[in-house]
Design a protein around this motif. Structure first.
Motif, PDB file in Angstrom:
ATOM      1  N   GLU A 238       0.858  -1.176   0.000  1.00 13.65           N
ATOM      2  CA  GLU A 238       0.000   0.000   0.000  1.00 13.65           C
ATOM      3  C   GLU A 238       0.893   1.224   0.000  1.00 13.65           C
ATOM      4  O   GLU A 238       1.882   1.272   0.730  1.00 13.65           O
ATOM      5  CB  GLU A 238      -0.886   0.015   1.242  1.00 13.65           C
ATOM      6  N   TYR A 239       0.551   2.206  -0.829  1.00  8.81           N
ATOM      7  CA  TYR A 239       1.349   3.429  -0.878  1.00  8.81           C
ATOM      8  C   TYR A 239       0.482   4.618  -1.243  1.00  8.81           C
ATOM      9  O   TYR A 239      -0.606   4.465  -1.790  1.00  8.81           O
ATOM     10  CB  TYR A 239       2.516   3.292  -1.865  1.00  8.81           C
ATOM     11  N   ALA A 240       0.985   5.788  -0.915  1.00 11.95           N
ATOM     12  CA  ALA A 240       0.353   7.044  -1.288  1.00 11.95           C
ATOM     13  C   ALA A 240       1.335   7.807  -2.166  1.00 11.95           C
ATOM     14  O   ALA A 240       2.540   7.521  -2.167  1.00 11.95           O
ATOM     15  CB  ALA A 240       0.012   7.857  -0.039  1.00 11.95           C
ATOM     16  N   THR A 241       0.811   8.750  -2.930  1.00  9.80           N
ATOM     17  CA  THR A 241       1.669   9.559  -3.784  1.00  9.80           C
ATOM     18  C   THR A 241       1.349  11.037  -3.631  1.00  9.80           C
ATOM     19  O   THR A 241       0.250  11.402  -3.218  1.00  9.80           O
ATOM     20  CB  THR A 241       1.514   9.183  -5.278  1.00  9.80           C
ATOM     21  N   VAL A 242       2.347  11.854  -3.960  1.00 10.67           N
ATOM     22  CA  VAL A 242       2.164  13.298  -4.056  1.00 10.67           C
ATOM     23  C   VAL A 242       2.644  13.700  -5.443  1.00 10.67           C
ATOM     24  O   VAL A 242       3.790  13.402  -5.822  1.00 10.67           O
ATOM     25  CB  VAL A 242       2.981  14.048  -2.977  1.00 10.67           C
ATOM     26  N   ASP A 243       1.776  14.351  -6.203  1.00 12.36           N
ATOM     27  CA  ASP A 243       2.121  14.826  -7.539  1.00 12.36           C
ATOM     28  C   ASP A 243       2.797  16.188  -7.406  1.00 12.36           C
ATOM     29  O   ASP A 243       2.143  17.191  -7.143  1.00 12.36           O
ATOM     30  CB  ASP A 243       0.872  14.927  -8.405  1.00 12.36           C
ATOM     31  N   VAL A 244       4.115  16.218  -7.586  1.00 17.79           N
ATOM     32  CA  VAL A 244       4.870  17.463  -7.405  1.00 17.79           C
ATOM     33  C   VAL A 244       4.556  18.489  -8.488  1.00 17.79           C
ATOM     34  O   VAL A 244       4.834  19.683  -8.316  1.00 17.79           O
ATOM     35  CB  VAL A 244       6.397  17.219  -7.333  1.00 17.79           C
ATOM     36  N   LEU A 245       3.973  18.055  -9.604  1.00 16.68           N
ATOM     37  CA  LEU A 245       3.639  18.986 -10.679  1.00 16.68           C
ATOM     38  C   LEU A 245       2.462  19.888 -10.301  1.00 16.68           C
ATOM     39  O   LEU A 245       2.252  20.918 -10.938  1.00 16.68           O
ATOM     40  CB  LEU A 245       3.320  18.222 -11.966  1.00 16.68           C
ATOM     41  N   GLN A 246       1.723  19.499  -9.276  1.00 17.63           N
ATOM     42  CA  GLN A 246       0.558  20.281  -8.847  1.00 17.63           C
ATOM     43  C   GLN A 246       0.911  21.414  -7.886  1.00 17.63           C
ATOM     44  O   GLN A 246       0.067  22.250  -7.589  1.00 17.63           O
ATOM     45  CB  GLN A 246      -0.475  19.366  -8.184  1.00 17.63           C
ATOM     46  N   ASP A 247       2.154  21.438  -7.395  1.00 15.19           N
ATOM     47  CA  ASP A 247       2.526  22.424  -6.377  1.00 15.19           C
ATOM     48  C   ASP A 247       4.016  22.752  -6.497  1.00 15.19           C
ATOM     49  O   ASP A 247       4.865  21.929  -6.144  1.00 15.19           O
ATOM     50  CB  ASP A 247       2.207  21.860  -4.995  1.00 15.19           C
ATOM     51  N   GLN A 248       4.318  23.926  -7.010  1.00 14.15           N
ATOM     52  CA  GLN A 248       5.707  24.327  -7.226  1.00 14.15           C
ATOM     53  C   GLN A 248       6.496  24.371  -5.914  1.00 14.15           C
ATOM     54  O   GLN A 248       7.678  24.041  -5.884  1.00 14.15           O
ATOM     55  CB  GLN A 248       5.769  25.700  -7.923  1.00 14.15           C
ATOM     56  N   GLY A 249       5.841  24.749  -4.819  1.00 14.93           N
ATOM     57  CA  GLY A 249       6.514  24.787  -3.520  1.00 14.93           C
ATOM     58  C   GLY A 249       6.987  23.405  -3.097  1.00 14.93           C
ATOM     59  O   GLY A 249       8.104  23.241  -2.599  1.00 14.93           O
ATOM     60  N   ILE A 250       6.142  22.407  -3.313  1.00 13.55           N
ATOM     61  CA  ILE A 250       6.519  21.036  -2.968  1.00 13.55           C
ATOM     62  C   ILE A 250       7.544  20.508  -3.969  1.00 13.55           C
ATOM     63  O   ILE A 250       8.492  19.833  -3.588  1.00 13.55           O
ATOM     64  CB  ILE A 250       5.276  20.138  -2.878  1.00 13.55           C
ATOM     65  N   ARG A 251       7.370  20.850  -5.233  1.00  7.92           N
ATOM     66  CA  ARG A 251       8.307  20.363  -6.256  1.00  7.92           C
ATOM     67  C   ARG A 251       9.742  20.798  -5.955  1.00  7.92           C
ATOM     68  O   ARG A 251      10.677  20.009  -6.085  1.00  7.92           O
ATOM     69  CB  ARG A 251       7.884  20.878  -7.636  1.00  7.92           C
ATOM     70  N   GLN A 252       9.920  22.042  -5.543  1.00  4.97           N
ATOM     71  CA  GLN A 252      11.251  22.517  -5.202  1.00  4.97           C
ATOM     72  C   GLN A 252      11.623  22.129  -3.771  1.00  4.97           C
ATOM     73  O   GLN A 252      12.761  21.772  -3.493  1.00  4.97           O
ATOM     74  CB  GLN A 252      11.333  24.044  -5.367  1.00  4.97           C
ATOM     75  N   GLY A 253      10.651  22.201  -2.870  1.00  6.80           N
ATOM     76  CA  GLY A 253      10.908  21.966  -1.452  1.00  6.80           C
ATOM     77  C   GLY A 253      11.324  20.551  -1.117  1.00  6.80           C
ATOM     78  O   GLY A 253      12.125  20.332  -0.204  1.00  6.80           O
ATOM     79  N   ILE A 254      10.818  19.561  -1.873  1.00  4.62           N
ATOM     80  CA  ILE A 254      11.155  18.173  -1.558  1.00  4.62           C
ATOM     81  C   ILE A 254      12.637  17.914  -1.796  1.00  4.62           C
ATOM     82  O   ILE A 254      13.263  17.119  -1.103  1.00  4.62           O
ATOM     83  CB  ILE A 254      10.268  17.165  -2.346  1.00  4.62           C
ATOM     84  N   LYS A 255      13.213  18.630  -2.742  1.00 10.25           N
ATOM     85  CA  LYS A 255      14.646  18.462  -3.033  1.00 10.25           C
ATOM     86  C   LYS A 255      15.491  18.964  -1.865  1.00 10.25           C
ATOM     87  O   LYS A 255      16.529  18.383  -1.545  1.00 10.25           O
ATOM     88  CB  LYS A 255      15.007  19.187  -4.320  1.00 10.25           C
ATOM     89  N   THR A 256      15.033  20.015  -1.227  1.00  7.74           N
ATOM     90  CA  THR A 256      15.716  20.556  -0.046  1.00  7.74           C
ATOM     91  C   THR A 256      15.468  19.653   1.154  1.00  7.74           C
ATOM     92  O   THR A 256      16.384  19.353   1.917  1.00  7.74           O
ATOM     93  CB  THR A 256      15.206  21.979   0.262  1.00  7.74           C
ATOM     94  N   TYR A 257      14.219  19.231   1.313  1.00  6.00           N
ATOM     95  CA  TYR A 257      13.823  18.406   2.461  1.00  6.00           C
ATOM     96  C   TYR A 257      14.682  17.146   2.552  1.00  6.00           C
ATOM     97  O   TYR A 257      15.145  16.769   3.626  1.00  6.00           O
ATOM     98  CB  TYR A 257      12.339  18.048   2.329  1.00  6.00           C
ATOM     99  N   SER A 258      14.897  16.497   1.414  1.00  9.31           N
ATOM    100  CA  SER A 258      15.622  15.224   1.395  1.00  9.31           C
ATOM    101  C   SER A 258      17.108  15.396   1.092  1.00  9.31           C
ATOM    102  O   SER A 258      17.873  14.449   1.242  1.00  9.31           O
ATOM    103  CB  SER A 258      15.033  14.312   0.319  1.00  9.31           C
TER     104      SER A 258
END
Length: 114
Positions: A51-71
């Motif tokens: 079982e898994y969930a997903t986040v579409d980074v194309l829907q949110d520019q803040g998350i698209r850039q932020g996830i690279k910093t977060y990880s």
């Protein structure tokens, strides 16, 4: 992005990471991945039957850039298991082929889909 927007995006990412046992930040959706790497990541997770969930980074520019910093990882997709960063598509493939990914899911008590 302002400092406040960056902080807000990081907070949303942290919440998402801890909201599911297995979470994939990807481009697109499981039914319609928007890049080959995201498609490969979904194929691996589907094949393992977790079982898994997903986040579409194309829907949110803040998350698209932020996830690279977060990880501190420069590419998408990114897999998290029980809140811990595992890696991107290439690492997922290597771990899948060696059996490490199956072992990780078992060790972390990740439920099979069903």
């Amino acid at each position: 992005m302002s400092d406040e927007q960056v902080h807000e995006a990081q907070a949303r990412i942290a919440t998402a990471v801890h909201s599911a046992d297995v979470l994939l930040f990807m481009k697109g959706t499981p039914l319609f991945p928007q890049c080959g790497f995201s498609s490969r990541a979904i194929s691996i997770l589907d094949h393992l039957g977790v079982e898994y969930a997903t986040v579409d980074v194309l829907q949110d520019q803040g998350i698209r850039q932020g996830i690279k910093t977060y990880s501190d990882w420069p590419t998408i997709p990114q897999l998290y298991v029980k809140g811990e960063f595992v890696g991107g598509s290439d690492i997922m493939m290597e771990m899948y082929e060696s059996g490490e990914l199956t072992d990780l899911f078992a060790e972390k008590g990740v439920a099979n889909a069903g």
